[in-house]
Design a protein around this motif. Structure first.
Motif, PDB file in Angstrom:
ATOM      1  N   MET A 193       9.017  96.430  48.239  1.00 52.47           N
ATOM      2  CA  MET A 193       9.380  96.705  46.843  1.00 52.47           C
ATOM      3  C   MET A 193       9.874  98.146  46.705  1.00 52.47           C
ATOM      4  O   MET A 193      10.902  98.421  46.075  1.00 52.47           O
ATOM      5  CB  MET A 193       8.170  96.460  45.933  1.00 52.47           C
ATOM      6  N   SER A 196      13.328  98.541  48.300  1.00 53.75           N
ATOM      7  CA  SER A 196      14.395  97.763  47.671  1.00 53.75           C
ATOM      8  C   SER A 196      14.933  98.403  46.401  1.00 53.75           C
ATOM      9  O   SER A 196      16.096  98.200  46.049  1.00 53.75           O
ATOM     10  CB  SER A 196      13.915  96.339  47.370  1.00 53.75           C
ATOM     11  N   VAL A 197      14.117  99.148  45.704  1.00 54.69           N
ATOM     12  CA  VAL A 197      14.585  99.764  44.452  1.00 54.69           C
ATOM     13  C   VAL A 197      14.734 101.275  44.573  1.00 54.69           C
ATOM     14  O   VAL A 197      14.935 101.974  43.586  1.00 54.69           O
ATOM     15  CB  VAL A 197      13.646  99.411  43.270  1.00 54.69           C
ATOM     16  N   SER A 296      11.894  97.757  38.204  1.00 57.24           N
ATOM     17  CA  SER A 296      13.167  97.031  38.218  1.00 57.24           C
ATOM     18  C   SER A 296      13.008  95.734  37.427  1.00 57.24           C
ATOM     19  O   SER A 296      11.969  95.082  37.519  1.00 57.24           O
ATOM     20  CB  SER A 296      13.574  96.704  39.661  1.00 57.24           C
ATOM     21  N   ASP A 298      14.546  93.097  38.051  1.00 56.47           N
ATOM     22  CA  ASP A 298      14.966  92.000  38.925  1.00 56.47           C
ATOM     23  C   ASP A 298      14.023  91.757  40.099  1.00 56.47           C
ATOM     24  O   ASP A 298      13.942  90.650  40.618  1.00 56.47           O
ATOM     25  CB  ASP A 298      16.374  92.281  39.491  1.00 56.47           C
ATOM     26  N   THR A 299      13.322  92.776  40.550  1.00 58.03           N
ATOM     27  CA  THR A 299      12.490  92.666  41.745  1.00 58.03           C
ATOM     28  C   THR A 299      11.078  92.226  41.365  1.00 58.03           C
ATOM     29  O   THR A 299      10.447  92.817  40.488  1.00 58.03           O
ATOM     30  CB  THR A 299      12.434  94.014  42.488  1.00 58.03           C
ATOM     31  N   ARG A 300      10.600  91.180  42.051  1.00 62.29           N
ATOM     32  CA  ARG A 300       9.308  90.606  41.688  1.00 62.29           C
ATOM     33  C   ARG A 300       8.393  90.512  42.902  1.00 62.29           C
ATOM     34  O   ARG A 300       8.841  90.377  44.038  1.00 62.29           O
ATOM     35  CB  ARG A 300       9.489  89.197  41.109  1.00 62.29           C
ATOM     36  N   TYR A 301       7.082  90.563  42.629  1.00 64.39           N
ATOM     37  CA  TYR A 301       6.087  90.261  43.651  1.00 64.39           C
ATOM     38  C   TYR A 301       5.857  88.746  43.683  1.00 64.39           C
ATOM     39  O   TYR A 301       6.162  88.042  42.721  1.00 64.39           O
ATOM     40  CB  TYR A 301       4.759  90.934  43.331  1.00 64.39           C
TER      41      TYR A 301
END
Length: 350
Positions: A193, A196-197, A296, A298-301
């Protein structure tokens, strides 16, 4: 003669009663404090150790504090005392919200924070002005706001708790440590995570190493940072080390020398804490601070990972009461609507 016999019988009876009383007291020893009839006996609940939890209630995002408190209260049997910190103009709103909702059963104190203590200590050039709000610095002044407790939990308002807060409170602090935090490198499952961001998880992301004052600290720029959104603090040690004064010193130096900025990592409240607490803090269980949920839209766990988490933190721009944001359902489970109607969630269909 009959009179003398009667007197002997009475004396014998008194002697027997005296012996019985002595024997009874030996078998059933009564604590000396309880011999005074004026002593109030506490109920078992009152005898439990209080767990003080500090949360700020800021204008415009008061629903965040409500959701955080609701999640803590609903997931513990512990004797929690909430210290809800606000500015003078927000205190009536938060008090009415609590007293007119299902949270009316909680134990709480409302504490007013005077922003004048920050005068001349904040540099007014941040890219994210919300990070300069006075309540963002409440964590620097814990011993001044919370007087009677040895150990205190501080929580940012953009969190929810899914575990028992008693477990977090029992975090061990090493001798000489005034606080425990979560390292930004402590949980491998969050590293993807972070990458990625483009988030920072080292001191380089918070301090300006071009400045001599920062280089003179002797801290490697690749040192892992920590997040002060969840703190377990020892007030005695904090006061002994005069940590509030140290934090204020670095705030003042930043005003004069621009040593760090919220355009870098996590804002002007994190940077002085990274300096003052470097190498002098204990670790919080990583599952008690799963963060970056607000970094973000858009980014998820994974859902499984989040279900295992004890505490979720939407640090970043994308808050769960606003749109866009992620994992809002987990946060909204604990939100209680504002009885006054002033605070409203922002949703795509609203």
């Amino acid at each position: 003669m009959a009179l003398l016999k009667k007197i002997n019988q009475i004396l014998l009876l008194l002697l027997v009663l005296t012996v019985c009383a002595i024997l009874y007291n030996k078998v059933h020893k009564v604590p000396s404090a309880l011999k005074n009839e004026a002593v109030d006996l506490e109920s078992p609940e009152e005898m439990e150790e209080e767990i003080p939890v500090v949360i700020c209630a800021a204008a415009g995002r008061m629903g965040a504090a409500i959701a955080a408190i609701s999640s803590i209260y609903s997931n513990t049997e512990a004797n929690v005392l909430f210290y809800i910190v606000g500015l003078k103009n927000t205190i009536p709103h938060i008090r009415k919200w609590i007293e007119n909702s299902k949270l009316k059963e909680i134990k709480f104190k409302v504490v007013e924070f005077n922003p004048m203590v920050l005068k001349g200590k904040i540099r007014q050039d941040a890219a994210r002005p919300e990070l300069l709000q006075p309540l963002n610095f409440v964590r620097f002044y814990l011993p001044l706001l919370i007087q009677k407790h040895e150990k205190v939990i501080y929580l940012d308002d953009d969190i929810i708790v899914q575990g028992d807060i008693q477990e977090l409170y029992e975090t061990k602090l090493a001798p000489g440590h005034a606080a425990a935090f979560s390292d930004d490198c402590d949980l491998p499952s969050t590293h993807e995570m972070v990458r990625s961001v483009g988030m920072q998880n080292t001191y380089m992301g918070f301090l300006d190493y071009r400045k001599q004052a920062i280089r003179d600290l002797g801290i490697s720029p690749s040192t892992c940072s920590f997040n002060p959104g969840v703190i377990v603090a020892n007030m005695t040690e904090w006061k002994h080390q005069r940590l509030t004064k140290q934090l204020e010193k670095w705030m003042q130096r930043n005003v004069e020398e621009n040593l760090y900025s919220s355009t870098l990592g996590g804002g002007v409240a994190t940077s002085p804490m990274l300096i003052v607490f470097h190498g002098k803090y204990s670790a919080i269980n990583p599952m008690w601070h799963i963060r970056h949920l607000g970094w973000s839209p858009d980014t998820r766990y994974s859902e499984h990972f989040l279900q295992e988490a004890k505490l979720l933190h939407w640090n970043g721009r994308y808050k769960p009461w606003d749109y866009p944001s992620v994992h809002t359902d987990l946060w909204e489970n604990w939100f209680i609507p504002d009885p006054s109607g002033k605070f409203k969630l922002t949703r795509p269909d609203s």
